[in-house]
Design a protein around this motif. Structure first.
Motif, PDB file in Angstrom:
ATOM      1  N   VAL A  63      40.865  72.102  66.065  1.00 42.33           N
ATOM      2  CA  VAL A  63      39.754  72.243  65.118  1.00 42.33           C
ATOM      3  C   VAL A  63      40.330  72.065  63.713  1.00 42.33           C
ATOM      4  O   VAL A  63      41.337  72.689  63.378  1.00 42.33           O
ATOM      5  CB  VAL A  63      39.068  73.615  65.256  1.00 42.33           C
ATOM      6  CG1 VAL A  63      37.936  73.753  64.248  1.00 42.33           C
ATOM      7  CG2 VAL A  63      38.532  73.811  66.674  1.00 42.33           C
ATOM      8  N   PHE A  64      39.720  71.187  62.915  1.00 41.08           N
ATOM      9  CA  PHE A  64      40.230  70.832  61.582  1.00 41.08           C
ATOM     10  C   PHE A  64      41.670  70.303  61.670  1.00 41.08           C
ATOM     11  O   PHE A  64      42.520  70.620  60.846  1.00 41.08           O
ATOM     12  CB  PHE A  64      40.186  72.030  60.628  1.00 41.08           C
ATOM     13  CG  PHE A  64      38.855  72.705  60.524  1.00 41.08           C
ATOM     14  CD1 PHE A  64      37.704  71.978  60.241  1.00 41.08           C
ATOM     15  CD2 PHE A  64      38.725  74.069  60.722  1.00 41.08           C
ATOM     16  CE1 PHE A  64      36.472  72.611  60.134  1.00 41.08           C
ATOM     17  CE2 PHE A  64      37.502  74.705  60.621  1.00 41.08           C
ATOM     18  CZ  PHE A  64      36.360  73.967  60.326  1.00 41.08           C
ATOM     19  N   ASN A  65      41.926  69.531  62.750  1.00 38.18           N
ATOM     20  CA  ASN A  65      43.257  68.929  62.974  1.00 38.18           C
ATOM     21  C   ASN A  65      44.363  69.959  63.195  1.00 38.18           C
ATOM     22  O   ASN A  65      45.549  69.663  63.002  1.00 38.18           O
ATOM     23  CB  ASN A  65      43.650  68.003  61.813  1.00 38.18           C
ATOM     24  CG  ASN A  65      42.803  66.742  61.779  1.00 38.18           C
ATOM     25  OD1 ASN A  65      42.543  66.141  62.818  1.00 38.18           O
ATOM     26  ND2 ASN A  65      42.354  66.351  60.599  1.00 38.18           N
ATOM     27  N   ASN A  69      45.753  78.236  68.636  1.00 37.10           N
ATOM     28  CA  ASN A  69      46.580  79.134  69.423  1.00 37.10           C
ATOM     29  C   ASN A  69      46.399  80.556  68.896  1.00 37.10           C
ATOM     30  O   ASN A  69      45.677  80.773  67.922  1.00 37.10           O
ATOM     31  CB  ASN A  69      48.058  78.707  69.392  1.00 37.10           C
ATOM     32  CG  ASN A  69      48.585  78.586  67.971  1.00 37.10           C
ATOM     33  OD1 ASN A  69      48.371  79.475  67.145  1.00 37.10           O
ATOM     34  ND2 ASN A  69      49.269  77.483  67.679  1.00 37.10           N
ATOM     35  N   TYR A  70      47.059  81.512  69.523  1.00 44.42           N
ATOM     36  CA  TYR A  70      46.814  82.914  69.138  1.00 44.42           C
ATOM     37  C   TYR A  70      47.297  83.215  67.723  1.00 44.42           C
ATOM     38  O   TYR A  70      46.841  84.161  67.083  1.00 44.42           O
ATOM     39  CB  TYR A  70      47.459  83.854  70.162  1.00 44.42           C
ATOM     40  CG  TYR A  70      48.971  83.918  70.079  1.00 44.42           C
ATOM     41  CD1 TYR A  70      49.624  84.892  69.333  1.00 44.42           C
ATOM     42  CD2 TYR A  70      49.752  82.979  70.766  1.00 44.42           C
ATOM     43  CE1 TYR A  70      51.003  84.948  69.263  1.00 44.42           C
ATOM     44  CE2 TYR A  70      51.136  83.022  70.696  1.00 44.42           C
ATOM     45  CZ  TYR A  70      51.752  84.006  69.949  1.00 44.42           C
ATOM     46  OH  TYR A  70      53.116  84.052  69.878  1.00 44.42           O
ATOM     47  N   ILE A  76      41.714  79.631  61.345  1.00 43.67           N
ATOM     48  CA  ILE A  76      40.801  78.502  61.614  1.00 43.67           C
ATOM     49  C   ILE A  76      39.361  78.994  61.639  1.00 43.67           C
ATOM     50  O   ILE A  76      38.461  78.377  61.058  1.00 43.67           O
ATOM     51  CB  ILE A  76      41.166  77.809  62.952  1.00 43.67           C
ATOM     52  CG1 ILE A  76      42.506  77.082  62.813  1.00 43.67           C
ATOM     53  CG2 ILE A  76      40.069  76.833  63.374  1.00 43.67           C
ATOM     54  CD1 ILE A  76      43.048  76.519  64.120  1.00 43.67           C
ATOM     55  N   LEU A  77      39.134  80.129  62.299  1.00 43.37           N
ATOM     56  CA  LEU A  77      37.765  80.627  62.473  1.00 43.37           C
ATOM     57  C   LEU A  77      37.135  81.130  61.171  1.00 43.37           C
ATOM     58  O   LEU A  77      35.921  81.322  61.118  1.00 43.37           O
ATOM     59  CB  LEU A  77      37.734  81.734  63.529  1.00 43.37           C
ATOM     60  CG  LEU A  77      38.026  81.280  64.967  1.00 43.37           C
ATOM     61  CD1 LEU A  77      37.909  82.447  65.929  1.00 43.37           C
ATOM     62  CD2 LEU A  77      37.090  80.149  65.390  1.00 43.37           C
ATOM     63  N   LYS A  78      37.935  81.309  60.123  1.00 43.59           N
ATOM     64  CA  LYS A  78      37.365  81.676  58.825  1.00 43.59           C
ATOM     65  C   LYS A  78      36.436  80.590  58.302  1.00 43.59           C
ATOM     66  O   LYS A  78      35.544  80.859  57.498  1.00 43.59           O
ATOM     67  CB  LYS A  78      38.496  81.933  57.814  1.00 43.59           C
ATOM     68  CG  LYS A  78      39.156  83.289  57.983  1.00 43.59           C
ATOM     69  CD  LYS A  78      40.253  83.484  56.946  1.00 43.59           C
ATOM     70  CE  LYS A  78      40.932  84.841  57.152  1.00 43.59           C
ATOM     71  NZ  LYS A  78      42.058  85.035  56.213  1.00 43.59           N
ATOM     72  N   GLU A  79      36.656  79.362  58.777  1.00 44.33           N
ATOM     73  CA  GLU A  79      35.841  78.231  58.322  1.00 44.33           C
ATOM     74  C   GLU A  79      34.814  77.806  59.366  1.00 44.33           C
ATOM     75  O   GLU A  79      34.244  76.725  59.285  1.00 44.33           O
ATOM     76  CB  GLU A  79      36.754  77.053  57.985  1.00 44.33           C
ATOM     77  CG  GLU A  79      37.858  77.439  57.022  1.00 44.33           C
ATOM     78  CD  GLU A  79      38.127  76.369  55.992  1.00 44.33           C
ATOM     79  OE1 GLU A  79      37.186  76.021  55.259  1.00 44.33           O
ATOM     80  OE2 GLU A  79      39.259  75.892  55.954  1.00 44.33           O
ATOM     81  N   VAL A  80      34.595  78.681  60.348  1.00 42.28           N
ATOM     82  CA  VAL A  80      33.659  78.380  61.441  1.00 42.28           C
ATOM     83  C   VAL A  80      32.606  79.480  61.518  1.00 42.28           C
ATOM     84  O   VAL A  80      32.928  80.671  61.451  1.00 42.28           O
ATOM     85  CB  VAL A  80      34.399  78.273  62.797  1.00 42.28           C
ATOM     86  CG1 VAL A  80      33.415  77.970  63.927  1.00 42.28           C
ATOM     87  CG2 VAL A  80      35.492  77.209  62.742  1.00 42.28           C
ATOM     88  N   ASN A 150      30.183  80.679  54.549  1.00 45.65           N
ATOM     89  CA  ASN A 150      30.142  79.297  54.054  1.00 45.65           C
ATOM     90  C   ASN A 150      31.009  78.370  54.903  1.00 45.65           C
ATOM     91  O   ASN A 150      31.926  77.716  54.398  1.00 45.65           O
ATOM     92  CB  ASN A 150      30.575  79.245  52.587  1.00 45.65           C
ATOM     93  CG  ASN A 150      30.120  77.964  51.915  1.00 45.65           C
ATOM     94  OD1 ASN A 150      29.197  77.311  52.384  1.00 45.65           O
ATOM     95  ND2 ASN A 150      30.779  77.593  50.832  1.00 45.65           N
ATOM     96  N   PRO A 151      30.724  78.299  56.209  1.00 48.53           N
ATOM     97  CA  PRO A 151      31.605  77.561  57.120  1.00 48.53           C
ATOM     98  C   PRO A 151      31.492  76.042  56.961  1.00 48.53           C
ATOM     99  O   PRO A 151      30.467  75.524  56.536  1.00 48.53           O
ATOM    100  CB  PRO A 151      31.089  77.990  58.501  1.00 48.53           C
ATOM    101  CG  PRO A 151      29.637  78.276  58.280  1.00 48.53           C
ATOM    102  CD  PRO A 151      29.559  78.877  56.908  1.00 48.53           C
TER     103      PRO A 151
END
Length: 304
Positions: A63-65, A69-70, A76-80, A150-151
């Motif tokens: 996701v987002f290149n 992983n853990y 990553i999920l801050k932008e989802v 604001n994802p």
């Protein structure tokens, strides 16, 4: 164009049951990706794996290149933003109070509450207890919670489930607005073909955990082969005459089936048949509906 989500060979097995198998999914930036399939096809499992809520048995998800992983999942999920299955809320609190909780957890400005309430058109119900919200209002509150950070990417799992026609229309308009106005990329799952047809730019169709189609909505529509059907007083003789003229055709029930023809070509073959004393009873243009294509790809009935 950047790819926001890429999955390679993603599978998920529960015991002896393979829920998702070798899934290669690509979601382009700024698109509305309609993830379509019958109930139980593996849509929710796939979306949960993308969000890191379920670990894949095998394969990779980026996701987002960035490969999830853990270690990097939370960054990553801050932008989802996501709404999976049904929204969670505190019924005894107002819509605004529910959003304040999410805003605090997300660590964003309190001004964001006003912004998302306006986006989902709940500004006039902000002080109403959520237990008194209609189903459509609860769904919109769930999307407001997903939007508060604001994802760049919004994942919605069956967002129109259980809504009345007016609620479905509101949800569809909201989903179509977000990429245009806010530059978001959206993945929206559904088993209702007509809904995806009215909002998606790209489509992935899943059947029994396997991706059986992935391309633009326009490309899916191009599968609807147009054909000309001719019924005459002597189909067998008419077929031979048309074949001798150099045009491929076949008999199907009471009709001779030809490929798509221009009006002048149809008039030409009608003239040839008339010249050979074969009366034409009916000429029809047939086109596979999107429902027919979906049925062929999934092997199941489609909800309309």
């Amino acid at each position: 164009m950047t790819n926001i989500i890429i999955t390679k060979g993603v599978s998920k097995q529960y015991g002896e049951t393979m829920r998702v198998k070798d899934l290669d999914m690509v979601v382009k930036e700024g698109s509305i990706y309609g993830f379509l399939g019958p109930n139980g096809a593996g849509k929710s499992t796939t979306l949960k794996m993308i969000l890191g809520l379920v670990n894949p048995t095998s394969g990779n998800i980026s996701v987002f290149n960035k490969k999830i992983n853990y270690k990097n999942r939370l960054s990553i999920l801050k932008e989802v933003g996501s709404l999976i299955e049904s929204p969670s809320y505190y019924g005894h609190l107002t819509g605004e109070e529910n959003l304040e909780i999410v805003q605090t957890l997300r660590g964003v400005s309190k001004n964001r509450i006003d912004e998302v309430l306006n986006i989902v058109r709940l500004e006039n119900q902000r002080n109403k207890k959520v237990s008194q919200y209609s189903l459509g209002m609860k769904q919109r509150l769930g999307i407001a919670c997903a939007l508060i950070g604001n994802p760049k990417l919004l994942i919605l799992d069956e967002p129109t489930n259980g809504l009345d026609p007016a609620g479905i229309q509101e949800m569809r308009e909201l989903i179509c607005l977000l990429p245009k106005q806010y530059g978001m990329t959206i993945v929206v799952s559904s088993h209702i073909l007509s809904e995806i047809d009215q909002m998606a730019t790209d489509v992935g169709i899943i059947r029994n955990g396997e991706l059986v189609f992935q391309n633009s909505l326009e490309n899916l529509h191009s599968h609807s082969q147009e054909r000309i059907l001719i019924k005459t007083l002597n189909n067998a003789a008419a077929k031979e005459i048309i074949l001798k003229s150099g045009m491929n055709c076949k008999l199907n029930g009471d009709y001779i089936v030809l490929p798509k023809l221009s009006d002048s070509e149809i008039a030409h073959y009608n003239y040839i048949l008339s010249k050979n004393n074969i009366g034409t009873v009916r000429i029809e243009e047939h086109k596979k509906s999107l429902e027919d294509i979906f049925l062929e790809l999934t092997g199941k009935s489609v909800s309309l």
